[in-house]
Design an enzyme around this catalytic site. Structure first.
Site, short mmCIF file in Angstrom:
data_model
loop_
_atom_site.label_atom_id
_atom_site.label_comp_id
_atom_site.label_asym_id
_atom_site.label_seq_id
_atom_site.Cartn_x
_atom_site.Cartn_y
_atom_site.Cartn_z
N ASP A 61 0.83 -1.20 0.00
CA ASP A 61 0.00 0.00 0.00
C ASP A 61 0.87 1.26 0.00
O ASP A 61 1.96 1.28 0.56
CB ASP A 61 -0.90 0.02 1.24
CG ASP A 61 -1.73 1.28 1.32
OD1 ASP A 61 -2.64 1.43 0.50
OD2 ASP A 61 -1.44 2.14 2.18
N GLU A 99 0.52 -0.80 -5.31
CA GLU A 99 -0.77 -0.14 -5.47
C GLU A 99 -0.65 1.06 -6.39
O GLU A 99 0.21 1.92 -6.23
CB GLU A 99 -1.28 0.33 -4.10
CG GLU A 99 -2.55 1.14 -4.18
CD GLU A 99 -2.48 2.44 -3.39
OE1 GLU A 99 -3.56 3.00 -3.14
OE2 GLU A 99 -1.38 2.88 -3.04
#
Length: 625
Positions: A311, A366
Site C-alpha cells: 500500500d 498499489e
C-alpha cells in the site's frame, strides 16, 4: 544505478549479518521468546533510551525489577530464568509492557514493536500487549497452491464480511465467505486490515503493531486456519501490507518507542505525512530495514500468505509523497531527484526477499485507476475508455479494476449506486417491472466490469460485495455516525434472495470469471482492438481466441454489424441473457461465420446482431471449450 545500490545493500547485509536470510529473521530474537530451558529471552532496539525494563502480570507490574542489559548499536537484552518447577515465568495470554526510561527522565510504558498479539479490553482506549505462546499452535494441513496463470483477486475485509451490524470474525469469513469466493471463480484473496490497527475506521491503514494479526476478528490461530482453508480450495491469499507509514500512537504503537521522535522514523517534519497525520519510516536505518524485512518474512512464514499488495507505494517512492502531484505519463515525473532512493531500495530488497523465499509469490504495488463515473453513458468516449484500459507498458503486468475499496468509502459510492442510486431501495424486486434507471444500471454494471476484465490488464480485482452490485457505501463506526455499523457490513443476503435482481449481477460475475479460467484471456497477450466507434458507441477487440463486442449505445441496436476477425464463432457469454437480468434478444444457437472481407485491419469479418447496452464474448468454434 539502483540495481547497483541494491547489490551493495545485499553485500553489506552479507558482510555484517550473514546474509538476508538471517537478517530477515529478526522476529526469532527480538521481542519475547521461550527458551528450551523454559526461560524467556527478550530483546529490543531502543537507541534513545536511558534504560529498558520488562513488566507485567508476571512480576506484579513492578516497573524496574527486570532490567534489560545494554548492548551495542542501541540494542537491549534480558533473560528471565524459568520458575522452580521449570515452567515459563510469563504464561500464555498474560499482559506485558516494556518500560523505557528516557534521557530526559520520563518513564514510558510501551508495547514491543515485535509483539505478536495485542488486544483492547472493554472500554479501554489503548491496546494491551498480550504474550501469545499457546501450548498447541495451529498446524497447517494444506500446501500452498501453485501460482495461477491468471489472477482474479477478491479484495476482502474480514470485519465487514457479515450482514450483521458488528465486527465479523476470522471464523465467520472462513465458514461463510470463502465458499462464496470459490463459487464466484476468484482464485486469489487480498486481505485488508489484518496488521493490527487501533483505529478501526482507518480501514487498516494506520498500523500500530506490525507483527500482530488484528485481534478484533479473533486469534492468530484462527487467521492461520482461514489461510489454510483458502489453500485447500486452491485459492492463494495476499496480505495488504502497509510499510509506507505508521500510526502516530505512542502508547500502543511504534511512535516515540524509545522516547525520541526518531527511532524507527525520520525525525522532525521529514518523519510526518502531512495528509495522513502518520509517521514515515527511515528506510536507510539498518534496524528499520531489519524490522520491515523481518515483518515481510513473518507474514509469509508464520501465516502462510502467498504474497503482498504494498500500500501507498507512491508515498514511499517520492519525497513529495504524491501530495499535489499528477502523473501524466512523462518519465520526468517518475524519475529524478524527487525519488526517495532509500525507500526504493527497501522495496527492491523486500521484493527480492519474497521471491527468494517463495519464487511463486506475488507482489503488487498499489496504483489508482479511474473510469467513467463523471459522465452520462451517452457522453462516454469510446477512444478514452480503450486508451485508459490499455495504457500500460509492454510486458508490464497490471491489475485492473472497475472499483476497489476506495470507491466504496464514505464520500464516494459503489459503481452500482452511482448507476442506480436511490432506486436500489425500491425497484430491485423481480416482481416489479424494470424501470429505466434499474435497467440501465444493471446492463452497464455488467458491461463495465467485463470490459475492464477483458481489456484492462493481466489480472482483475473486485472488492467484496461489489460483484452483485452492493448498494450504498462503506463507513466505519466513528463519532461522526454515532458509532454505527450500518454501513460497515456486506449484505450478502441480498444476492441470496431469489426475488431480488442482485442475483443477476452475481451470476454474471461468476460466469465471467469461470469463462476466464477456461479461456485464459488475462494471461494472454494484450488485446487487438479492432473497433472503437464514437457514434455507434461500439468497442470490439480480440484476445485469447475470443472476440469481445460492446454496444454502449443507450438505445440503438445494430443488425448485421460487421466486426473484423478471422474465424467462425459462437456466443459464450451474453450480458443480455435472462440469468443476468438481460432482455434475451440473442439466439445462442447461432454460429457466426466469417468471410474474406477485410474490415478494421483484420483479413476477415463477420456480421452480428448487437442490441443496445449489451456485451458479448464470441469464441472460435475450433478452439476447445
Amino acid at each position: 544505478q539502483n540495481l547497483g545500490k541494491v547489490g551493495e545493500s545485499l553485500n553489506n547485509i552479507g558482510e555484517n549479518e550473514g546474509g538476508i536470510d538471517k537478517f530477515s529473521r529478526g522476529y526469532e530474537s527480538f521481542g519475547v521468546h521461550r527458551c528450551a530451558d523454559g526461560g524467556l529471552y527478550c530483546k529490543e532496539w531502543a537507541p534513545g533510551a536511558e534504560g529498558v525494563f520488562l513488566t507485567g502480570d508476571f512480576n506484579g507490574w513492578n516497573p524496574f525489577s527486570h532490567p534489560y542489559k545494554k548492548l551495542d548499536f542501541g540494542k537491549w537484552e534480558l533473560y528471565i530464568p524459568p520458575k522452580q518447577d521449570r515452567s515459563v515465568p510469563v504464561p500464555h495470554v498474560s499482559k506485558l509492557k516494556v518500560v523505557v526510561t528516557s534521557k530526559s527522565g520520563e518513564i514510558l510504558y510501551r508495547i514491543s514493536p515485535w509483539a505478536k498479539y495485542v488486544a483492547r479490553e472493554g472500554d479501554n482506549v489503548n491496546y494491551d500487549w498480550i504474550h501469545w505462546d499457546p501450548e498447541h499452535s495451529y498446524k497447517f494441513k494444506h500446501s500452498r497452491p501453485k501460482k495461477p496463470r491468471s489472477l482474479r483477486i477478491y479484495e476482502s475485509h474480514v470485519g465487514i464480511s457479515s450482514h450483521e451490524g458488528k465486527v465479523a470474525s476470522y471464523k465467520h469469513f472462513t465458514c461463510n465467505v470463502l465458499p462464496r469466493i470459490k463459487d464466484l471463480g476468484y482464485n486469489c484473496i487480498q486481505l485488508m486490515a489484518i496488521m493490527e490497527h487501533a483505529y478501526y475506521a482507518s480501514f487498516g491503514y494506520q498500523i500500530t503493531s506490525f507483527f500482530a494479526a488484528s485481534s478484533r476478528y479473533g486469534t492468530p490461530e484462527e487467521l492461520k486456519e482461514l489461510v489454510d482453508t483458502a489453500h485447500s480450495m486452491g485459492i492463494i491469499v495476499l496480505l495488504d501490507v502497509v510499510h509506507s507509514h505508521a500510526s502516530k500512537n505512542s502508547e500502543d504503537g511504534l511512535n516515540m518507542f524509545d522516547g525520541t521522535d526518531s527511532c524507527y522514523f525520520h525525525s522532525g517534519s521529514k518523519g510526518t505525512h502531512d495528509l495522513w497525520d502518520s509517521r514515515l519510516f527511515a528506510y536507510s536505518s539498518w534496524e528499520v530495514l531489519r524490522f520491515l524485512l523481518s515483518n515481510i518474512r513473518w507474514w509469509l512464514e508464520e501465516y502462510g500468505f502467498d504474497g503482498f499488495r504494498f500500500d501507498g507505494v507512491t508515498s514511499m517512492l517520492y519525497h513529495h509523497h504524491g501530495i499535489g502531484q499528477g502523473f501524466s505519463g512523462g518519465y520526468h515525473e517518475y524519475f529524478g531527484l524527487q525519488v526517495d532512493e532509500d525507500a526504493l531500495i527497501y522495496l527492491m530488497l523486500a521484493n527480492h526477499l519474497v521471491h527468494t523465499l517463495y519464487p511463486d509469490s506475488i507482489t503488487i504495488a498499489e496504483v489508482r485507476f479511474y473510469l467513467l463515473k463523471e459522465f452520462k453513458d451517452e457522453d462516454w468516449n469510446m477512444g478514452n475508455i480503450v486508451f485508459t484500459l490499455t495504457n500500460r507498458r509492454y510486458l508490464e503486468k497490471c491489475i485492473a479494476y472497475a472499483e476497489s475499496h476506495d470507491q466504496a468509502l464514505v464520500g464516494d459510492k459503489t459503481l452500482a449506486f452511482w448507476l442506480m442510486d436511490a432506486e436500489m431501495y425500491t425497484n430491485m424486486s423481480v416482481l416489479t417491472p424494470f424501470t429505466p434507471v434499474i435497467d440501465r444500471g444493471i446492463q452497464l454494471h455488467k458491461m463495465i466490469r467485463l470490459i475492464t476484465h477483458g481489456l484492462g490488464g493481466e489480472g482483475y480485482l473486485n472488492f467484496m460485495g461489489n460483484e452483485f452490485g452492493h448498494p450504498e457505501w462503506l463507513d466505519f463506526p466513528r463519532k461522526g455516525n454515532n458509532e454505527s455499523y450500518h454501513y460497515a457490513r456486506r449484505q450478502f443476503h441480498l444476492t441470496d434472495d431469489d426475488l431480488l435482481r442482485y442475483k443477476f449481477l452475481n451470476n454474471f460475475d461468476r460466469d465471467m470469471n469461470r469463462l476466464e479460467e477456461r479461456c485464459g484471456w488475462l494471461s494472454a497477450p494484450q488485446a487487438y482492438v479492432s473497433e472503437k466507434h464514437e457514434d455507434n458507441k461500439v468497442i470490439a477487440f480480440e484476445r485469447a481466441g475470443l472476440v469481445f463486442i460492446f454496444n454502449f449505445h443507450p438505445s440503438k441496436s445494430y443488425t448485421d454489424y460487421r466486426v473484423g476477425t478471422t474465424c467462425t464463432f459462437k456466443i459464450v457469454l451474453d450480458s443480455d441473457a435472462a440469468e443476468y437480468g438481460g432482455h434475451q434478444r440473442l439466439d445462442h444457437n447461432t454460429d457466426f461465420f466469417s468471410e474474406a472481407f477485410e474490415h478494421n485491419g483484420r483479413p476477415h469479418s463477420l456480421l452480428v446482431y448487437i442490441p443496445s447496452r449489451v456485451a458479448l464474448i464470441l469464441q472460435n468454434v475450433d478452439l476447445p471449450n
